[in-house]
Design a protein around this motif. Structure first.
Motif, PDB file in Angstrom:
ATOM      1  N   GLU A 267       3.738   0.655  -6.499  1.00  0.00           N
ATOM      2  CA  GLU A 267       2.148   0.665  -6.166  1.00  0.00           C
ATOM      3  C   GLU A 267       1.776  -0.608  -5.710  1.00  0.00           C
ATOM      4  O   GLU A 267       0.958  -0.601  -4.765  1.00  0.00           O
ATOM      5  N   PHE A 268       2.487  -1.899  -6.185  1.00  0.00           N
ATOM      6  CA  PHE A 268       1.965  -3.077  -5.463  1.00  0.00           C
ATOM      7  C   PHE A 268       2.553  -3.279  -4.041  1.00  0.00           C
ATOM      8  O   PHE A 268       1.765  -3.523  -3.127  1.00  0.00           O
ATOM      9  N   THR A 269       3.592  -2.476  -3.816  1.00  0.00           N
ATOM     10  CA  THR A 269       4.216  -2.610  -2.100  1.00  0.00           C
ATOM     11  C   THR A 269       3.342  -1.548  -1.485  1.00  0.00           C
ATOM     12  O   THR A 269       3.030  -2.029  -0.336  1.00  0.00           O
ATOM     13  N   SER A 270       2.997  -0.564  -1.923  1.00  0.00           N
ATOM     14  CA  SER A 270       2.215   0.506  -1.340  1.00  0.00           C
ATOM     15  C   SER A 270       0.760  -0.088  -1.065  1.00  0.00           C
ATOM     16  O   SER A 270       0.283   0.038   0.185  1.00  0.00           O
ATOM     17  N   GLU A 271       0.312  -0.741  -1.946  1.00  0.00           N
ATOM     18  CA  GLU A 271      -1.339  -1.524  -1.671  1.00  0.00           C
ATOM     19  C   GLU A 271      -1.242  -2.597  -0.877  1.00  0.00           C
ATOM     20  O   GLU A 271      -1.998  -2.460   0.063  1.00  0.00           O
ATOM     21  N   LEU A 272       0.001  -3.145  -0.795  1.00  0.00           N
ATOM     22  CA  LEU A 272       0.097  -4.345   0.089  1.00  0.00           C
ATOM     23  C   LEU A 272       0.165  -3.789   1.466  1.00  0.00           C
ATOM     24  O   LEU A 272      -0.344  -4.460   2.326  1.00  0.00           O
ATOM     25  N   THR A 274      -0.779  -0.821   2.726  1.00  0.00           N
ATOM     26  CA  THR A 274      -2.119  -0.396   3.063  1.00  0.00           C
ATOM     27  C   THR A 274      -3.080  -1.433   3.747  1.00  0.00           C
ATOM     28  O   THR A 274      -3.638  -1.211   4.781  1.00  0.00           O
ATOM     29  N   GLU A 275      -3.190  -2.409   3.092  1.00  0.00           N
ATOM     30  CA  GLU A 275      -3.943  -3.585   3.377  1.00  0.00           C
ATOM     31  C   GLU A 275      -3.515  -4.184   4.797  1.00  0.00           C
ATOM     32  O   GLU A 275      -4.351  -4.695   5.442  1.00  0.00           O
ATOM     33  N   HIS A 276      -2.136  -4.331   4.801  1.00  0.00           N
ATOM     34  CA  HIS A 276      -1.602  -4.991   5.931  1.00  0.00           C
ATOM     35  C   HIS A 276      -2.025  -3.928   7.228  1.00  0.00           C
ATOM     36  O   HIS A 276      -2.206  -4.598   8.442  1.00  0.00           O
ATOM     37  N   GLU A 277      -2.028  -2.675   7.092  1.00  0.00           N
ATOM     38  CA  GLU A 277      -2.139  -1.938   8.173  1.00  0.00           C
ATOM     39  C   GLU A 277      -3.558  -2.007   8.431  1.00  0.00           C
ATOM     40  O   GLU A 277      -4.111  -1.943   9.477  1.00  0.00           O
TER      41      GLU A 277
END
Length: 331
Positions: A267-272, A274-277
């Protein structure tokens, strides 16, 4: 040892004090950090601004315990339920939402693995029967349960914090009694906490609250960045052998790095990601808009040059037409 006394309860009834004059404490030492104190104060300010005429403020204390020393470093709010009891006893006793408590404790454990539940806090002048009921619920699950009582109506002339700290009273044979004994406490701060407290103390007289908070966060991040850069420079110099190796300092740096929380959940990797993109997309859109603006400015200048060139040809007696336009462009 504090002596027993009586106080005026909020509902107007006189109740005997639950502070024991014959009990003994366990020799516990409590160190409070600024963050939980600020959290409790902010919790009370929000509660009294609500429509509830008698808000109930409850929260859990997080920290660490080493031997007989407890360090309280963080806190979170608790959800409670009021349940009436039979006649003759206190009404509207407070029952904690145990499911919420367990969930929040696990969430904080994931982010701060070194912190445990060490006690709870509420608002008041003296411990009441309602407070004792809550304390017993938590003392059954916490080996050493610290009770912090915050008194917000202390006179401004007072030179001490409006805080009292208690633990369960013990008899000489080590058994617990049905009361509390006061504990001495101290205030302990780290460098990062002193920076935050200093930022809060400065206030926001000339800026809005949002701007003031952003400035405080920026200063804290800048200070952290400067400290990290010093560590990187020291390690780089050690690797390059420009300075002698100091294993004590290197072990301290390693301990600091080991204490940082590591988030590797999906979940943390996916959110990070998404924010980077999102940040990259915003940067690309900014570049495209800047290029479109430059292209529009170039087209405007080209149009002005073309128009002025056509007017100059007409001034020399040339007539307008397809061939003349072609010849003008060639000229």
């Amino acid at each position: 040892m504090a002596s027993s006394s009586t106080f005026k309860a909020p509902n107007g009834n006189n109740q005997a004090s639950h502070v024991m004059n014959g009990g003994m404490n366990s020799g516990l030492t409590v160190n409070l950090h600024p963050l939980p104190i600020l959290n409790i104060s902010e919790h009370w300010n929000r509660a009294r601004s609500s429509s509830d005429p008698r808000p109930k403020v409850l929260g859990a204390l997080l920290g660490t315990q080493t031997g007989r020393e407890v360090s309280v470093t963080n806190s979170f709010e608790l959800v409670h339920l009021a349940s009436p009891v039979s006649a003759g006893g206190p009404t509207d006793l407070t029952f904690l939402d145990q499911e919420f408590l367990s969930t929040r404790k696990e969430q904080f454990k994931q982010v701060f693995p070194t912190l445990d539940l060490v006690g709870w806090y509420t608002i008041g002048q003296e411990p009441s029967a309602h407070d004792m009921h809550v304390h017993k619920q938590l003392a059954d699950t916490i080996e050493t349960c610290v009770f912090l009582l915050f008194h917000p109506e202390i006179p401004p002339s007072s030179q001490s914090l409006p805080i009292k700290v208690y633990e369960s009273a013990f008899t000489e044979d080590g058994r617990t009694e049905g009361g509390l004994v006061p504990l001495d406490y101290g205030v302990e701060t780290g460098e990062a906490e002193r920076i935050a407290v200093d930022g809060v103390a400065r206030g926001t007289t000339d800026e809005s609250l949002v701007v003031g908070n952003l400035i405080t966060q920026r200063n804290a991040v800048k200070m952290l960045y400067d400290r990290i850069r010093v560590l990187v420079q020291y390690v780089s110099a050690t690797v390059d052998k420009t300075i002698p190796v100091d294993h004590t300092i290197l072990r301290q740096i390693s301990a600091v790095l080991s204490s940082l929380p590591v988030m590797s959940t999906p979940e943390f990797t996916s959110e990070l990601k998404t924010e980077h993109e999102d940040v990259q997309l915003t940067s690309y859109l900014t570049d495209v808009i800047r290029q479109l603006d430059a292209l529009n400015e170039y087209a405007e200048k080209h149009h002005q040059v073309t128009r002025s060139t056509g007017e100059g040809l007409e001034g020399h007696g040339r007539t307008r037409g397809p061939m003349n336009d072609w010849a003008g462009r060639r000229w």
